[in-house]
Motif scaffolding. Structure first.
Motif, PDB file in Angstrom:
ATOM      1  N   ALA A 199      -5.604   2.722  -6.226  1.00 12.94           N
ATOM      2  CA  ALA A 199      -6.078   4.038  -6.656  1.00 12.94           C
ATOM      3  C   ALA A 199      -5.888   4.290  -8.147  1.00 12.94           C
ATOM      4  O   ALA A 199      -6.281   5.347  -8.655  1.00 12.94           O
ATOM      5  CB  ALA A 199      -5.353   5.130  -5.866  1.00 12.94           C
ATOM      6  N   LYS A 236       0.815  -1.214   0.000  1.00  8.82           N
ATOM      7  CA  LYS A 236       0.000   0.000   0.000  1.00  8.82           C
ATOM      8  C   LYS A 236       0.846   1.260   0.000  1.00  8.82           C
ATOM      9  O   LYS A 236       0.369   2.328  -0.401  1.00  8.82           O
ATOM     10  CB  LYS A 236      -0.950  -0.004   1.195  1.00  8.82           C
ATOM     11  CG  LYS A 236      -0.260  -0.036   2.547  1.00  8.82           C
ATOM     12  CD  LYS A 236      -1.287  -0.108   3.678  1.00  8.82           C
ATOM     13  CE  LYS A 236      -0.605  -0.135   5.041  1.00  8.82           C
ATOM     14  NZ  LYS A 236      -1.600  -0.219   6.144  1.00  8.82           N
ATOM     15  N   VAL A 281       0.978   3.023  -3.404  1.00  5.49           N
ATOM     16  CA  VAL A 281      -0.277   3.338  -4.083  1.00  5.49           C
ATOM     17  C   VAL A 281      -0.287   4.736  -4.708  1.00  5.49           C
ATOM     18  O   VAL A 281      -0.707   4.902  -5.867  1.00  5.49           O
ATOM     19  CB  VAL A 281      -1.478   3.107  -3.134  1.00  5.49           C
ATOM     20  CG1 VAL A 281      -1.508   4.128  -2.001  1.00  5.49           C
ATOM     21  CG2 VAL A 281      -2.789   3.110  -3.900  1.00  5.49           C
ATOM     22  N   GLU A 282       0.154   5.746  -3.992  1.00  9.39           N
ATOM     23  CA  GLU A 282       0.086   7.107  -4.533  1.00  9.39           C
ATOM     24  C   GLU A 282       1.066   7.307  -5.679  1.00  9.39           C
ATOM     25  O   GLU A 282       0.738   7.936  -6.689  1.00  9.39           O
ATOM     26  CB  GLU A 282       0.330   8.135  -3.423  1.00  9.39           C
ATOM     27  CG  GLU A 282      -0.803   8.217  -2.409  1.00  9.39           C
ATOM     28  CD  GLU A 282      -2.142   8.553  -3.065  1.00  9.39           C
ATOM     29  OE1 GLU A 282      -2.165   9.340  -4.038  1.00  9.39           O
ATOM     30  OE2 GLU A 282      -3.165   8.011  -2.621  1.00  9.39           O
ATOM     31  N   GLN A 312      -6.338   4.372 -12.075  1.00 11.71           N
ATOM     32  CA  GLN A 312      -7.408   4.333 -13.069  1.00 11.71           C
ATOM     33  C   GLN A 312      -6.984   3.583 -14.332  1.00 11.71           C
ATOM     34  O   GLN A 312      -7.825   3.166 -15.120  1.00 11.71           O
ATOM     35  CB  GLN A 312      -7.827   5.757 -13.438  1.00 11.71           C
ATOM     36  CG  GLN A 312      -8.376   6.568 -12.272  1.00 11.71           C
ATOM     37  CD  GLN A 312      -9.592   5.898 -11.650  1.00 11.71           C
ATOM     38  OE1 GLN A 312     -10.552   5.555 -12.337  1.00 11.71           O
ATOM     39  NE2 GLN A 312      -9.559   5.723 -10.327  1.00 11.71           N
ATOM     40  N   LYS A 347      -0.077   5.512  -8.851  1.00 16.24           N
ATOM     41  CA  LYS A 347      -1.130   6.287  -9.510  1.00 16.24           C
ATOM     42  C   LYS A 347      -0.539   7.440 -10.316  1.00 16.24           C
ATOM     43  O   LYS A 347      -0.932   7.682 -11.456  1.00 16.24           O
ATOM     44  CB  LYS A 347      -2.129   6.813  -8.477  1.00 16.24           C
ATOM     45  CG  LYS A 347      -3.237   7.674  -9.090  1.00 16.24           C
ATOM     46  CD  LYS A 347      -4.272   8.071  -8.070  1.00 16.24           C
ATOM     47  CE  LYS A 347      -5.312   9.013  -8.680  1.00 16.24           C
ATOM     48  NZ  LYS A 347      -5.992   8.423  -9.862  1.00 16.24           N
TER      49      LYS A 347
END
Length: 258
Positions: A248, A207, A210-211, A250, A214
């Protein structure tokens, strides 16, 4: 068939790291077979960080032909090979000490040159030239597979945000003595080498990724180092991540089947 986006980036996301490790090993074994069938050898480049432990699916795998592998390091810290910061030491402890790969098939730094970064990087470039130039006659080496990680700042190999090496277009191997992450002295593949590979694979799990994942996948125009990995045709770029890292994102995921 896997979904293929216009920029030829394929995102494979798995429920957990065990599934990621298993699928990554399957992918590497298939890439190896294709390469050995075509030319009798398999050229691979590895980075350090969390990547080596994600290669544990290769240990004891009967389909891996270790005597056909030629292994290089996409980047390396300028330290003795037994130093805790050495990428080679990490790869040895977590992988190479557990498999029957010939020692001469692993291309390490010439540790007699650690005090001269230019000589050191030139010597490692000559290692690549010996492996690739006479066999392939290409402007840049064409690795069968380059395996990379991604740092919390979006760096990959030892290519860091805002660093002048992001613009290097000629050298195969470059050095830096001002790494924002210790140790400061390193050598690294340049983008021309990374982007001429037949396959480039990023591996990211957890985790805490994650940012940044993205940003790299959904906002490539920001120009983070990992976003600048764009293999030239017919090269292919893959991401092997777990669902925690891709929560996160897309960017469209691809179905991956063993």
């Amino acid at each position: 068939m896997a979904h293929q986006a216009p920029n030829a980036t394929i995102l494979n996301s798995f429920p957990d790291t065990d599934a990621l490790v298993e699928s990554l090993a399957f992918f590497i074994a298939k890439a190896q077979k294709d390469s050995i069938d075509k030319k009798g050898r398999f050229t691979v480049a590895l980075s350090g960080g969390s990547l080596p432990k994600m290669l544990r699916g290769l240990i004891g795998n009967p389909s891996i032909k270790w005597d056909k592998w030629q292994v290089f390091y996409a980047d390396e810290r300028v330290v003795p090979l037994e130093d805790p910061d050495s990428n080679h030491l990490a790869c040895t402890n977590l992988l190479f000490s557990k498999v029957p790969i010939p020692k001469d098939n692993i291309h390490v730094l010439d540790t007699s040159l650690l005090d001269d970064l230019e000589e050191l990087s030139d010597a490692y470039e000559k290692e690549l030239i010996r492996e690739f130039a006479q066999k392939d006659a290409a402007r840049f080496p064409v690795f069968d597979l380059i395996l990379l990680g991604m740092g919390p700042d979006g760096h990959t190999a030892s290519l860091f945000p805002g660093h002048e090496l992001l613009a290097e277009e000629d050298r195969w191997i470059a050095y830096l003595e001002d790494s924002p992450k210790p140790p400061p002295k390193r050598i690294t593949f340049t983008y021309p080498v990374i982007n001429h590979a037949a396959r480039v694979v990023f591996v990211a799990a957890g985790k805490e990724k994650v940012e940044m994942l993205k940003q790299v996948l959904d906002n490539p125009e920001a120009g983070l180092p990992a976003s600048r990995v764009k293999p030239v045709h017919p090269g292919q770029l893959y991401w092997f991540v777990d669902d925690a890292a891709s929560a996160a994102v897309q960017y469209p995921r691809s179905p991956f089947k063993l």
